[in-house]
Every structure is written in structure tokens, then in C-alpha cells.
Design a protein around this motif. Sequence first.
Motif, PDB file in Angstrom:
ATOM      1  N   ALA A 263       0.368  -1.366   0.334  1.00  0.00           N
ATOM      2  CA  ALA A 263      -0.016   0.404  -0.061  1.00  0.00           C
ATOM      3  C   ALA A 263       0.625   1.059   0.023  1.00  0.00           C
ATOM      4  N   ASP A 264       1.705   1.386   0.629  1.00  0.00           N
ATOM      5  CA  ASP A 264       3.229   2.907   0.817  1.00  0.00           C
ATOM      6  C   ASP A 264       3.728   2.701  -0.556  1.00  0.00           C
ATOM      7  N   LYS A 265       3.868   3.828  -1.475  1.00  0.00           N
ATOM      8  CA  LYS A 265       3.794   3.878  -2.873  1.00  0.00           C
ATOM      9  C   LYS A 265       5.329   3.815  -2.172  1.00  0.00           C
ATOM     10  N   ASN A 266       5.902   3.850  -1.786  1.00  0.00           N
ATOM     11  CA  ASN A 266       7.009   3.944  -1.371  1.00  0.00           C
ATOM     12  C   ASN A 266       8.047   2.481  -0.953  1.00  0.00           C
ATOM     13  N   ALA A 267       7.176   1.558  -0.602  1.00  0.00           N
ATOM     14  CA  ALA A 267       7.732   0.461  -0.583  1.00  0.00           C
ATOM     15  C   ALA A 267       8.460   0.000  -1.374  1.00  0.00           C
ATOM     16  N   GLY A 268       9.561  -1.145  -0.994  1.00  0.00           N
ATOM     17  CA  GLY A 268       9.808  -1.615  -2.202  1.00  0.00           C
ATOM     18  C   GLY A 268       9.549  -3.471  -2.460  1.00  0.00           C
ATOM     19  N   LYS A 269       8.748  -3.621  -1.697  1.00  0.00           N
ATOM     20  CA  LYS A 269       7.882  -4.651  -2.072  1.00  0.00           C
ATOM     21  C   LYS A 269       6.492  -4.594  -3.145  1.00  0.00           C
ATOM     22  N   ARG A 270       7.128  -5.055  -4.642  1.00  0.00           N
ATOM     23  CA  ARG A 270       7.142  -4.841  -5.918  1.00  0.00           C
ATOM     24  C   ARG A 270       6.897  -5.787  -6.774  1.00  0.00           C
ATOM     25  N   VAL A 271       6.126  -6.231  -7.848  1.00  0.00           N
ATOM     26  CA  VAL A 271       6.094  -7.472  -8.267  1.00  0.00           C
ATOM     27  C   VAL A 271       5.670  -6.590 -10.182  1.00  0.00           C
ATOM     28  N   VAL A 272       6.579  -6.152 -11.024  1.00  0.00           N
ATOM     29  CA  VAL A 272       6.453  -6.131 -11.976  1.00  0.00           C
ATOM     30  C   VAL A 272       6.189  -7.007 -13.389  1.00  0.00           C
ATOM     31  N   TYR A 273       4.525  -7.308 -13.672  1.00  0.00           N
ATOM     32  CA  TYR A 273       4.222  -7.941 -14.568  1.00  0.00           C
ATOM     33  C   TYR A 273       4.105  -7.225 -15.757  1.00  0.00           C
ATOM     34  N   VAL A 274       4.665  -7.541 -16.942  1.00  0.00           N
ATOM     35  CA  VAL A 274       4.490  -6.919 -18.296  1.00  0.00           C
ATOM     36  C   VAL A 274       3.728  -8.134 -20.102  1.00  0.00           C
ATOM     37  N   SER A 275       2.937  -7.951 -20.360  1.00  0.00           N
ATOM     38  CA  SER A 275       2.549  -8.864 -20.767  1.00  0.00           C
ATOM     39  C   SER A 275       2.765  -8.178 -22.715  1.00  0.00           C
ATOM     40  N   ALA A 276       3.510  -7.961 -23.629  1.00  0.00           N
ATOM     41  CA  ALA A 276       3.983  -7.771 -24.769  1.00  0.00           C
ATOM     42  C   ALA A 276       3.403  -8.421 -25.385  1.00  0.00           C
ATOM     43  N   ASP A 277       3.009  -7.758 -26.811  1.00  0.00           N
ATOM     44  CA  ASP A 277       1.976  -8.607 -27.910  1.00  0.00           C
ATOM     45  C   ASP A 277       3.336  -8.963 -28.955  1.00  0.00           C
ATOM     46  N   MET A 278       4.285 -10.274 -28.813  1.00  0.00           N
ATOM     47  CA  MET A 278       5.427 -10.507 -29.445  1.00  0.00           C
ATOM     48  C   MET A 278       4.724 -12.000 -29.368  1.00  0.00           C
ATOM     49  N   GLY A 279       5.882 -12.601 -30.175  1.00  0.00           N
ATOM     50  CA  GLY A 279       6.579 -14.556 -30.336  1.00  0.00           C
ATOM     51  C   GLY A 279       6.503 -14.996 -29.099  1.00  0.00           C
ATOM     52  N   ALA A 280       7.932 -14.904 -28.916  1.00  0.00           N
ATOM     53  CA  ALA A 280       8.564 -14.986 -27.363  1.00  0.00           C
ATOM     54  C   ALA A 280       9.007 -14.302 -26.632  1.00  0.00           C
ATOM     55  N   MET A 281       9.251 -14.265 -25.802  1.00  0.00           N
ATOM     56  CA  MET A 281      10.061 -13.743 -24.567  1.00  0.00           C
ATOM     57  C   MET A 281      11.874 -13.840 -24.684  1.00  0.00           C
ATOM     58  N   PHE A 282      13.150 -13.507 -25.322  1.00  0.00           N
ATOM     59  CA  PHE A 282      13.989 -13.015 -25.144  1.00  0.00           C
ATOM     60  C   PHE A 282      14.906 -12.764 -23.676  1.00  0.00           C
ATOM     61  N   THR A 283      16.112 -13.663 -23.223  1.00  0.00           N
ATOM     62  CA  THR A 283      16.935 -13.093 -21.928  1.00  0.00           C
ATOM     63  C   THR A 283      16.866 -11.900 -21.972  1.00  0.00           C
TER      64      THR A 283
ATOM     65  N   THR B 222       2.845 -12.524 -25.621  1.00  0.00           N
ATOM     66  CA  THR B 222       1.571 -13.273 -26.133  1.00  0.00           C
ATOM     67  C   THR B 222       1.130 -14.001 -26.869  1.00  0.00           C
ATOM     68  N   HIS B 223       2.199 -14.370 -27.553  1.00  0.00           N
ATOM     69  CA  HIS B 223       2.718 -15.533 -28.611  1.00  0.00           C
ATOM     70  C   HIS B 223       2.393 -15.247 -29.775  1.00  0.00           C
ATOM     71  N   THR B 224       2.100 -14.023 -30.350  1.00  0.00           N
ATOM     72  CA  THR B 224       1.784 -13.728 -31.913  1.00  0.00           C
ATOM     73  C   THR B 224       2.707 -14.221 -32.643  1.00  0.00           C
ATOM     74  N   TYR B 225       1.861 -14.737 -33.930  1.00  0.00           N
ATOM     75  CA  TYR B 225       2.965 -14.864 -34.785  1.00  0.00           C
ATOM     76  C   TYR B 225       2.829 -13.827 -35.762  1.00  0.00           C
ATOM     77  N   VAL B 226       2.334 -12.167 -35.499  1.00  0.00           N
ATOM     78  CA  VAL B 226       2.588 -11.564 -36.888  1.00  0.00           C
ATOM     79  C   VAL B 226       3.381 -10.136 -35.073  1.00  0.00           C
ATOM     80  N   SER B 227       3.946 -10.236 -34.947  1.00  0.00           N
ATOM     81  CA  SER B 227       4.563  -9.328 -34.406  1.00  0.00           C
ATOM     82  C   SER B 227       6.391  -9.392 -35.230  1.00  0.00           C
TER      83      SER B 227
END
Length: 194
Positions: free
Chosen positions: A19-39, A67-72
Motif C-alpha cells: 500500500a505504501d507507494k514508496n515501499a520496496g516490495k513490488r512485482v512488475v508483470y508485463v504482457s507484450a504482443d510478441m512471438g517470444a520473450m528472450f533473455t 502473448t505468442h502472436t505470430y504477427v509481430s
Amino acid sequence: MVQGINDRLYSYAFIIGEADKNAGKRVVYVSADMGAMFTAVKLEVIKRLKADYGDLYNDDNVMLTATHTYVSNAGYSHQQLYQIASTDDTLAGYSSQNFNAIVNGIVTSIKRAHATLTPGTLSLAQGELKGATVNRSEFAYNNNKDAKDFDSNVNETMTQLRLNNADGTPVGLINWFALHPTSFSNKFGGVSES
């Protein structure tokens, strides 16, 4: 060769934290329209986030998914096998322009999520969706030793996380349900944009 634009590609970022905006504990989740995600993409995203946020967003709390789209875009992997697979009639298997466009888009979506952090709630729903998806290779699946131990040859359980603002206004959904809805072939001509 595929050319033109049918739909824009997007990167959706969600930051979930204390709840504290300045707190350090958070998780970022990203879903990108791509075929695959690479390191290589994740390493560069983390590097750029570190320049602006220090250690707040790092390898341990940033999750990038495709998202594993084939048209990216193609040609954004630093791994040679994928570069060979991305080779087109120009013989270009890697494109720094594509790589940077993808990284910039993901970083921008995370920065927007960071700038608009607001109190909210999470709710989790789970249910069965019988007949909503199919196994792409029943023959291969049936070769698994434990295939007969399951009622279905696909996971028919849908799990969905809903994110709401504190006033109940929906902010977004993260859904985990296996589908393979690709409908474009490599002959797709696209729609020209001027």
C-alpha cells in the motif's frame, strides 16, 4: 513477405505492491504482443529501468511475458538459432531497430504503470472452460505415459487476476488460459499505413 500493419502491438505493464507507494516490495508483470520473450530483451529492460529507478525494479521482481502472436516483429533475439529463423529475403536475421523498439515499448509501459500507481485491490477467479481450447497435437500428447490419468488432453482451468482501483474501477485483467488463436499465414499482406 509480410508487410503493412493489421493491428498495433502493445505492451501492458502492471505493478503490484504494498500500500505504501514508496515501499520496496513490488512485482512488475508485463504482457507484450510478441512471438517470444528472450533473455536479451529482459536484460536490456532491467538495465534501462536501473538507470531511472536504481534497484527498485530488477531481475527478481520484473516478469516479462509474450502473448505468442505470430504477427509481430522478428529479429530481436541475440541467440543465433532465432536469428537464422528470422532471416528474410534481405538476409537480415537480427535487427537492432526491432530490438530497441521492443525494449523501448516495454520500458515505456513500465514507466507509465509506475507513474500511475494508485491504491487498489486484487481478486482472483478460477473456473473450468470445457471445450474452449484444443490440443494442437493429440498424437504427441497421447505418447505421454500419464496421458490417460487426466480427464482432458488440455488444461481447461482458467485463472484470472483482476486489478481494480480503490473505488472499484477496473484497471486491468491478467488471464492465464492456454489458447493458440493464430490466424495469419506468412502470406498475409497486411494493411498499408501512410
